[in-house]
Every structure is written in C-alpha cells, then in structure tokens.
Design a protein around this motif. Structure first.
Motif, PDB file in Angstrom:
ATOM      1  N   THR A  19      50.948  27.998  44.244  1.00 17.36           N
ATOM      2  CA  THR A  19      51.500  28.833  43.746  1.00 17.36           C
ATOM      3  C   THR A  19      50.274  29.759  42.804  1.00 17.36           C
ATOM      4  O   THR A  19      50.824  30.809  43.148  1.00 17.36           O
ATOM      5  CB  THR A  19      52.814  28.183  42.687  1.00 17.36           C
ATOM      6  N   ARG A  20      49.673  28.925  41.871  1.00 21.52           N
ATOM      7  CA  ARG A  20      48.489  30.027  41.300  1.00 21.52           C
ATOM      8  C   ARG A  20      47.577  30.747  42.392  1.00 21.52           C
ATOM      9  O   ARG A  20      47.638  31.878  41.910  1.00 21.52           O
ATOM     10  CB  ARG A  20      48.023  29.022  40.472  1.00 21.52           C
ATOM     11  N   VAL A  21      47.030  29.856  43.454  1.00 20.33           N
ATOM     12  CA  VAL A  21      47.028  30.963  44.280  1.00 20.33           C
ATOM     13  C   VAL A  21      47.207  32.090  45.020  1.00 20.33           C
ATOM     14  O   VAL A  21      46.542  32.920  44.625  1.00 20.33           O
ATOM     15  CB  VAL A  21      45.835  29.690  45.441  1.00 20.33           C
ATOM     16  N   ASN A  22      48.990  31.585  45.279  1.00 21.46           N
ATOM     17  CA  ASN A  22      49.195  32.322  45.702  1.00 21.46           C
ATOM     18  C   ASN A  22      48.922  33.846  45.086  1.00 21.46           C
ATOM     19  O   ASN A  22      49.468  35.723  45.412  1.00 21.46           O
ATOM     20  CB  ASN A  22      50.721  32.068  46.255  1.00 21.46           C
ATOM     21  N   ILE A  23      49.796  33.417  43.956  1.00 24.95           N
ATOM     22  CA  ILE A  23      49.427  34.457  42.882  1.00 24.95           C
ATOM     23  C   ILE A  23      48.157  35.036  42.814  1.00 24.95           C
ATOM     24  O   ILE A  23      48.856  36.433  42.245  1.00 24.95           O
ATOM     25  CB  ILE A  23      50.292  33.902  41.328  1.00 24.95           C
ATOM     26  N   THR A  24      47.472  34.865  42.100  1.00 26.71           N
ATOM     27  CA  THR A  24      46.125  35.031  41.554  1.00 26.71           C
ATOM     28  C   THR A  24      45.743  36.165  43.202  1.00 26.71           C
ATOM     29  O   THR A  24      45.353  37.615  43.129  1.00 26.71           O
ATOM     30  CB  THR A  24      45.785  34.377  41.902  1.00 26.71           C
ATOM     31  N   SER A  25      45.902  35.536  44.643  1.00 28.66           N
ATOM     32  CA  SER A  25      45.839  36.118  45.124  1.00 28.66           C
ATOM     33  C   SER A  25      46.265  37.312  45.565  1.00 28.66           C
ATOM     34  O   SER A  25      45.460  39.077  46.411  1.00 28.66           O
ATOM     35  CB  SER A  25      45.925  35.508  46.688  1.00 28.66           C
ATOM     36  N   SER A  26      47.357  37.595  45.345  1.00 32.55           N
ATOM     37  CA  SER A  26      48.319  39.124  44.808  1.00 32.55           C
ATOM     38  C   SER A  26      47.819  39.551  44.437  1.00 32.55           C
ATOM     39  O   SER A  26      47.758  41.094  44.281  1.00 32.55           O
ATOM     40  CB  SER A  26      49.512  38.644  45.127  1.00 32.55           C
ATOM     41  N   TYR A 110      45.868  52.747  37.456  1.00 36.22           N
ATOM     42  CA  TYR A 110      46.336  51.716  38.607  1.00 36.22           C
ATOM     43  C   TYR A 110      45.945  50.088  37.713  1.00 36.22           C
ATOM     44  O   TYR A 110      46.077  50.568  36.202  1.00 36.22           O
ATOM     45  CB  TYR A 110      44.352  52.428  38.682  1.00 36.22           C
ATOM     46  N   PRO A 111      46.321  49.487  38.056  1.00 36.98           N
ATOM     47  CA  PRO A 111      46.453  48.179  37.740  1.00 36.98           C
ATOM     48  C   PRO A 111      45.263  47.688  36.993  1.00 36.98           C
ATOM     49  O   PRO A 111      44.603  47.861  37.140  1.00 36.98           O
ATOM     50  CB  PRO A 111      46.826  47.122  39.018  1.00 36.98           C
ATOM     51  N   ASN A 112      45.831  47.201  35.947  1.00 34.86           N
ATOM     52  CA  ASN A 112      44.823  46.014  34.730  1.00 34.86           C
ATOM     53  C   ASN A 112      44.722  45.045  35.263  1.00 34.86           C
ATOM     54  O   ASN A 112      44.897  44.069  35.078  1.00 34.86           O
ATOM     55  CB  ASN A 112      45.098  46.366  33.253  1.00 34.86           C
ATOM     56  N   ILE A 113      43.652  44.436  36.140  1.00 34.31           N
ATOM     57  CA  ILE A 113      43.202  44.174  37.246  1.00 34.31           C
ATOM     58  C   ILE A 113      41.745  43.906  36.924  1.00 34.31           C
ATOM     59  O   ILE A 113      40.613  44.922  37.749  1.00 34.31           O
ATOM     60  CB  ILE A 113      43.934  43.798  38.290  1.00 34.31           C
ATOM     61  N   ASN A 114      40.985  42.843  36.134  1.00 38.66           N
ATOM     62  CA  ASN A 114      39.780  42.659  36.435  1.00 38.66           C
ATOM     63  C   ASN A 114      39.620  41.570  37.806  1.00 38.66           C
ATOM     64  O   ASN A 114      40.307  40.572  37.669  1.00 38.66           O
ATOM     65  CB  ASN A 114      39.649  42.102  35.588  1.00 38.66           C
ATOM     66  N   PRO A 115      38.934  41.688  38.865  1.00 35.80           N
ATOM     67  CA  PRO A 115      38.889  40.948  40.025  1.00 35.80           C
ATOM     68  C   PRO A 115      37.670  39.972  39.904  1.00 35.80           C
ATOM     69  O   PRO A 115      37.568  39.164  40.128  1.00 35.80           O
ATOM     70  CB  PRO A 115      37.890  42.319  41.114  1.00 35.80           C
ATOM     71  N   VAL A 116      37.066  40.697  38.364  1.00 34.18           N
ATOM     72  CA  VAL A 116      35.874  39.138  38.403  1.00 34.18           C
ATOM     73  C   VAL A 116      36.895  38.043  37.709  1.00 34.18           C
ATOM     74  O   VAL A 116      36.672  36.717  38.229  1.00 34.18           O
ATOM     75  CB  VAL A 116      34.080  40.134  37.490  1.00 34.18           C
ATOM     76  N   GLU A 118      39.715  37.943  38.535  1.00 34.17           N
ATOM     77  CA  GLU A 118      41.006  36.896  39.258  1.00 34.17           C
ATOM     78  C   GLU A 118      39.802  36.219  40.087  1.00 34.17           C
ATOM     79  O   GLU A 118      40.755  34.837  40.814  1.00 34.17           O
ATOM     80  CB  GLU A 118      41.364  38.027  40.232  1.00 34.17           C
ATOM     81  N   MET A 119      38.463  36.085  40.681  1.00 34.35           N
ATOM     82  CA  MET A 119      38.566  35.171  40.933  1.00 34.35           C
ATOM     83  C   MET A 119      37.782  34.170  40.223  1.00 34.35           C
ATOM     84  O   MET A 119      37.726  32.772  41.435  1.00 34.35           O
ATOM     85  CB  MET A 119      36.893  36.002  41.922  1.00 34.35           C
ATOM     86  N   VAL A 120      37.573  33.729  39.446  1.00 36.02           N
ATOM     87  CA  VAL A 120      37.389  33.268  38.423  1.00 36.02           C
ATOM     88  C   VAL A 120      38.194  32.363  38.107  1.00 36.02           C
ATOM     89  O   VAL A 120      38.540  30.740  38.727  1.00 36.02           O
ATOM     90  CB  VAL A 120      36.728  32.991  36.911  1.00 36.02           C
ATOM     91  N   ASN A 121      39.962  32.454  38.570  1.00 35.50           N
ATOM     92  CA  ASN A 121      40.683  32.078  38.317  1.00 35.50           C
ATOM     93  C   ASN A 121      40.964  31.572  39.555  1.00 35.50           C
ATOM     94  O   ASN A 121      42.009  30.049  39.713  1.00 35.50           O
ATOM     95  CB  ASN A 121      41.929  32.853  38.072  1.00 35.50           C
ATOM     96  N   LEU A 122      41.365  32.284  40.354  1.00 35.92           N
ATOM     97  CA  LEU A 122      41.222  31.831  41.708  1.00 35.92           C
ATOM     98  C   LEU A 122      40.275  30.753  42.182  1.00 35.92           C
ATOM     99  O   LEU A 122      40.283  29.359  43.168  1.00 35.92           O
ATOM    100  CB  LEU A 122      41.437  32.530  43.021  1.00 35.92           C
ATOM    101  N   LEU A 123      38.932  30.050  42.038  1.00 40.89           N
ATOM    102  CA  LEU A 123      38.297  28.721  42.002  1.00 40.89           C
ATOM    103  C   LEU A 123      38.389  28.295  41.468  1.00 40.89           C
ATOM    104  O   LEU A 123      38.433  27.188  41.445  1.00 40.89           O
ATOM    105  CB  LEU A 123      36.518  30.085  41.814  1.00 40.89           C
ATOM    106  N   GLU A 124      39.134  28.045  39.696  1.00 41.61           N
ATOM    107  CA  GLU A 124      39.497  26.909  38.931  1.00 41.61           C
ATOM    108  C   GLU A 124      40.729  26.644  39.842  1.00 41.61           C
ATOM    109  O   GLU A 124      41.047  25.094  39.903  1.00 41.61           O
ATOM    110  CB  GLU A 124      39.730  27.840  37.901  1.00 41.61           C
TER     111      GLU A 124
END
Length: 152
Positions: A19-26, A110-116, A118-124
């Motif tokens: 679920t965390r991977v899906n949300i972070t990917s979104s 624009y959304p306040n999203i930092n891709p870096v 988000e990528m760290v969250n995805l890797l974790e």
C-alpha cells in the motif's frame, strides 16, 4: 504460537508496504498535476501504519498444549494500514501566465511534492517489503526442514 503465525505476520507486513509503494508511486506520478476533480492541485498522500491483532476471528482447535498457556501471553500482532493521510501543506506557486490553470496573476499551483523524498520513501518501502519476503521464505525453509526431519 501456531504453525502459520510467522507467515501471517510477514504477509501483513508485505500488504502494508505494498500500500505504501502504491501511494508513493501515485505521489511521484502526480508531482506535476495542477488540476484534480476537486479543482486544486494534487495533494501529497502518506500512509499511517498501526499494530493489528492477527487471527482474532479464527477459531483454533484447543489442544492440551493450548490449555497450559500462560495468562500473560501476548497476542499475535502484525501491521496494517491505519489511514491514508493527505498533506495539508500549501502548494508551490510558479509564475507561468500561459498555463491553462494559471490564476489572475499568472501563477500556477503545483503540488508540494519533492521527488527525491518520494524516491527515498519508495526505496524504504521496497526494502521493508523485501525483508518481509525474506522472513516468509526463512519460515518456509525452517518448516520444510522440520518436515524432512520428521519423515526420517
């Protein structure tokens, strides 16, 4: 502790991390989305986990071993998704007067999203998922060896 309890714990962890991977990917996919059904920019989401009791609803066959259980024994726990949380931070405003979603002053939200981040969250999340897969596989290998020993 039952024969399948280790599997149940690992599976609960895998499900929560999926679920965390899906949300972070979104979040990554919508990092540039300036217009949603609600009318504003996409809002970053995150997952809140909680400890859950496993096998609460399952009826177990009581054996003589179960009757000797200590009354202070802790119930089997796993992890589950408590909620999906929307970020309330302000959007990032960029001056782009030719953009279709620009306001009267020429700024686009624009959304306040930092891709870096988000990528760290995805890797974790991926590493946590892999750790649960490893625990599941190790439990399976122990069970297979135990059955092999019992056959001999």
């Amino acid at each position: 502790m039952g024969f399948f309890d280790g599997y149940d714990i690992a599976v609960s962890g895998m499900s929560a991390q999926r679920t965390r991977v899906n949300i972070t990917s979104s979040n990554i996919a919508n990092a540039k989305t300036t217009h949603t059904e609600d009318g504003g920019p996409y809002k970053r989401q995150s997952v809140a986990f909680q400890e859950i009791m496993l096998n609460q609803n399952k009826k177990t066959n009581e054996t003589s071993f179960d009757n000797n259980k200590d009354s202070n024994q802790v119930n089997l726990r796993g992890v589950g998704v408590k909620s999906i949380i929307e970020d309330d931070s302000d959007p990032v405003m960029r001056f782009e007067p030719s953009h279709p979603d620009a306001n009267e002053e020429g700024y686009v939200a624009y959304p306040n999203i930092n891709p870096v981040i988000e990528m760290v969250n995805l890797l974790e999340a991926r590493r946590s998922y892999e750790a649960n897969v490893t625990a599941f596989s190790t439990h399976k290998n122990i069970d297979v060896k135990t059955i092999d020993i019992m056959k001999a």
